[in-house]
Write a protein that holds these residues in place. Structure first.
Motif, short mmCIF file in Angstrom:
data_model
loop_
_atom_site.label_atom_id
_atom_site.label_comp_id
_atom_site.label_asym_id
_atom_site.label_seq_id
_atom_site.Cartn_x
_atom_site.Cartn_y
_atom_site.Cartn_z
N GLU A 46 2.49 3.03 3.24
CA GLU A 46 2.79 2.40 4.46
C GLU A 46 4.35 2.18 4.01
O GLU A 46 4.72 0.91 4.00
CB GLU A 46 1.91 1.37 4.38
N HIS A 61 2.63 -4.02 6.34
CA HIS A 61 1.69 -2.83 6.19
C HIS A 61 2.08 -1.93 7.49
O HIS A 61 2.76 -2.15 8.24
CB HIS A 61 0.30 -3.31 6.20
N THR A 62 1.24 -0.83 7.73
CA THR A 62 1.17 -0.02 8.73
C THR A 62 -0.28 0.16 9.02
O THR A 62 -1.09 -0.05 7.78
CB THR A 62 2.00 1.25 8.61
N GLU A 116 1.13 -5.58 10.37
CA GLU A 116 0.87 -4.20 10.60
C GLU A 116 1.77 -3.37 11.42
O GLU A 116 1.67 -3.46 12.80
CB GLU A 116 -0.65 -3.99 11.13
N HIS A 122 0.86 -1.17 0.05
CA HIS A 122 0.12 0.00 -0.02
C HIS A 122 0.95 1.21 -0.06
O HIS A 122 1.94 1.26 0.62
CB HIS A 122 -0.83 -0.03 1.37
ZN LIG Z 1 -1.98 -1.86 4.11
#
Ligand SMILES: [Zn+2]
Length: 532
Positions: free
Chosen positions: A57, A236-237, A310, A54
């Motif tokens: 991120e 991700h974040t 995440e 994404h």
């Molecule tokens: Zn993400």
């Protein structure tokens, strides 16, 4: 020289880079393969790590490059890294959504999906950096009928207006241009994490077909052609949580795989300090749109022990709702105040007080609030917070990678029986923590561990060993016994078999014994025949 070229150059052959595909706009997708180079990488148990799927991120690529650097630098001096790279291979894709990340990092915009053109409309506002400070923040506009008021706890904080509250009241918008008619058009983009085949649902943000995007097609092709990948971390974040399959509650793991994720949960707690939950428990509000995720596909179609990580989790670090996982849960005024104070004390310039500005569409407004890109979505660049997060992540990855399976021919005895006959006794063992297939799911997909004995003009005989447990299974069995000692069954980690082979007369050549497994390594052994 770029970061990746530099890593390859200083790596002593341990790290190589390759282009596995191109983005929509033609940017290369660069993958790093890191392992001791004399054995082919596909003959070793593999771990996949990707970042920046994404575009907002970007801590993911920082974590990937730091991991790669640790591995390359450790190859010459760190016993633990040497051991890992001898028997395992790391496949690292630091930047997946390359087009949009470029926009994210070089403009104030928030591109979505894999489109580098940032055109985001929230209601009647199209996001713009109106005051030119380089950051899209928030705007507040006085309005007696507004839905927001200033918090009594902190003048920087806006809280939802309740009936009976006293003013002044405000409208609250993201920073940008105001349109008198709501815009309805969308920019076209695909969220790469909705574009995978498992449970795919076509929509404007998941794409017309599974793997319709060049970025997802390239990764799927690489993974399908590398069944040695047993473990995958999709970065991700910013929630600070590990998400395991599945994104939808009606799907379930293959029997026996929950224990693997229980172990991951323990490692995540010890190294990252995060909880570990199935994807469907995360942001229940967004559940309907979570079909076609990468992690679900990795597990279900490829039998990979996969998870989304995440990273970051500033709310958790600030001590706001200790079991916090869902960014969509509304927080109380007190929690927001606590978060704002933590930001103020830990990140310089994280929050800007409201400042008057003459807006081209709205007249006098005030602009202020949090730097979303490098406070919420990612830690500030070059900060202690970022370094700590990356360090914890590396500990997590190394610990998991060390558990990957490794099958070895641990014993090979030969007896002469006379009349050109020999008897072989072979013993095969998995010395890793995880089973040879890593997941039970993979046992349904991949071929089993096999021993092939070759001699004299390619006469060969095959022994299908099946899948072998890792030593981790003993902890489970011990745990079931509940008393710590009386029930230490060893699982099926080590198996032996006798073979009688009639050699061609006067055969003096060697016997070649090859132990192969899709994701637990390859072991060749040559047995020389001395007596005939
Ligand atoms: Zn993400």
């Amino acid at each position: 020289m770029g970061v990746i070229e530099n890593l390859v150059a200083i790596s002593d052959g341990v790290c190589r880079s390759e282009v596995i595909g191109y983005s929509r706009s033609g940017r290369p997708l660069l993958l790093l393969t890191i392992t001791e180079p004399s054995t082919p990488d596909t003959a070793k148990s593999g771990i996949w790590v990707d970042g920046d799927m994404h575009p907002s991120e970007v801590l993911g690529s920082t974590a990937c490059l730091n991991l790669a650097t640790r591995l390359v630098q450790g190859w010459n001096k760190d016993r633990r890294i040497q051991e890992l790279l001898m028997h395992k291979v790391f496949y690292i894709l630091p930047r997946w959504c390359v087009d949009a990340v470029d926009t994210y990092l070089t403009t104030p915009y928030y591109p979505r999906g894999n489109n580098s053109v940032a055109y985001e409309v929230v209601g009647r506002i199209s996001l713009e950096d109106i005051d030119g400070d380089g950051i899209i923040r928030e705007m507040r506009v006085p309005n007696p009928a507004g839905a927001w008021r200033i918090s009594t706890l902190d003048l920087r904080l806006m809280v939802p207006r309740q009936p009976g509250d006293s003013g002044p009241f405000y409208d609250l918008f993201p920073e940008g241009r105001y349109h008198t008619h709501a815009k309805t058009e969308f920019d076209s983009f695909v969220d790469l994490n909705r574009n995978f085949p498992y449970q795919f649902v076509a929509s404007y943000s998941s794409g017309p077909n599974p793997l319709s995007e060049p970025e997802t097609a390239a990764v799927a092709q690489f993974i399908r052609s590398h069944p040695n990948i047993g473990l995958a971390l999709n970065l991700h974040t910013w929630a600070g949580v590990i998400l395991t399959p599945f994104a939808n509650p009606e799907d379930s793991l293959t029997s026996g795989d929950q224990i693997l994720y229980d172990y991951i949960a323990q490692v995540a707690k010890d190294t990252l300090g995060y909880p570990c939950i199935p994807g469907w428990k995360f942001s229940p509000a967004a559940l309907g749109s979570r079909a076609g995720t990468f992690v679900d596909w990795l597990y279900q179609e490829c039998g990979v022990l996969a998870m989304a990580v995440e990273l970051w989790g500033p709310l958790r670090k600030a001590g706001v709702v200790s079991n916090y996982v869902d960014p969509m849960i509304p927080r109380s005024d007190q929690e927001n105040k606590k978060f704002l104070d933590w930001l103020t004390n830990n990140i310089p310039n994280a929050v800007r007080s409201w400042q008057p500005f003459h807006h081209p569409d709205l007249g006098m407004v005030e602009i202020g609030g949090i730097n979303r890109k490098f406070v919420l979505e990612n830690p500030p660049p070059n900060s202690r917070l970022l370094q700590d997060e990356v360090e914890h992540f590396i500990s997590f990855v190394l610990k998991l990678a060390e558990g990957l399976p490794l099958v070895r021919l641990v014993d090979c005895k030969m007896n002469w029986l006379g009349h050109h006959q020999i008897e072989l006794q072979l013993t095969v063992e998995n010395t890793g923590y995880w089973p040879t297939s890593v997941t039970k799911r993979a046992e349904l997909i991949l071929p089993p561990v096999t021993v092939t004995i070759r001699y004299a003009d390619n006469i060969q005989t095959k022994w299908e060993v099946g899948n072998l447990d890792g030593y981790g299974v003993e902890h489970l069995l011990d745990w079931i016994s509940g008393n710590g000692s009386s029930f230490r069954a060893i699982g099926r980690r080590r198996v032996s078999r006798r073979y009688r082979i009639r050699l061609p007369s006067n055969y003096r050549g060697p016997l070649e014994i090859v132990l192969s497994s899709p994701r637990a390594g390859l072991h060749r052994y040559t047995l020389h025949i001395k007596k005939c």
